[in-house]
Design an enzyme around this catalytic site. Structure first.
Site, short mmCIF file in Angstrom:
data_model
loop_
_atom_site.label_atom_id
_atom_site.label_comp_id
_atom_site.label_asym_id
_atom_site.label_seq_id
_atom_site.Cartn_x
_atom_site.Cartn_y
_atom_site.Cartn_z
N GLN A 1 0.84 -1.20 0.00
CA GLN A 1 0.00 0.00 0.00
C GLN A 1 0.88 1.25 0.00
OE1 GLN A 1 -3.59 -0.35 0.42
NE2 GLN A 1 -3.58 1.77 -0.20
N PHE A 2 1.43 1.60 -1.17
CA PHE A 2 2.31 2.77 -1.23
C PHE A 2 1.59 4.07 -0.86
CE2 PHE A 2 0.44 3.23 -5.40
CZ PHE A 2 0.49 4.60 -5.65
N THR A 3 0.26 4.09 -0.99
CA THR A 3 -0.48 5.33 -0.71
C THR A 3 -0.44 5.71 0.77
OG1 THR A 3 -2.59 4.16 -0.49
CG2 THR A 3 -2.02 5.02 -2.68
#
Length: 148
Positions: free
Chosen positions: A78-80
């Site tokens: 989950q890079f966000t």
């Protein structure tokens, strides 16, 4: 490294309509890797999560870890989680590690959880995923490897 952890009664992740990961009871982890994160960061977070006492005992107190309850882990990249929304209306993701750095560390992190004795299911790194879960409690926590 930043992980949003949710205690879950059931969860699954699908990619293009195909279920690629599913757990019955345990933890859903949304895993963000920051630029500069190392294997030491992954080890700290994996150890913390494996031993975190967030499941109830017979008296209703959070006294048991996911390991002690026989729970499973669903780990989703989950890079966000490193989206900076302080300026403008579009998040800036400059703090997130580039995929060629993040993916091996994400895989190593999942390996560390497995080495601790946990059954780990995952999504697919870099893919659009549909994640569904029944949040137990609800209990949602953030575990980070570095002080902000």
């Amino acid at each position: 490294m930043r992980v949003v952890l949710q205690r879950s009664k059931a969860a699954q992740v699908t990619v293009n309509g195909e279920t690629v990961g599913r757990i019955v009871h345990g933890l859903v982890l949304l895993v963000g890797i920051a630029e500069g994160d190392t294997e030491e960061d992954a080890r700290y977070v994996a150890d913390k999560i494996a031993g975190l006492r967030i499941f109830e005992d017979d008296q209703g107190k959070m006294n048991h870890s996911v390991l002690e309850t026989g729970g499973q882990v669903l780990s989703i990249s989950q890079f966000t989680l490193y989206g900076d929304c302080r300026k403008g209306r579009r998040p800036n993701f400059m703090a997130a590690a580039r995929p060629e750095l993040a993916e091996p560390l994400y895989e190593r992190f999942n390996g560390m959880l497995r080495e601790a004795g946990l059954h780990v299911e995952t999504g697919r790194f870099g893919e659009m995923m549909d994640v569904s879960l029944v949040n137990d409690g609800p209990v949602t926590l953030i575990v980070e490897s570095k002080q902000a």
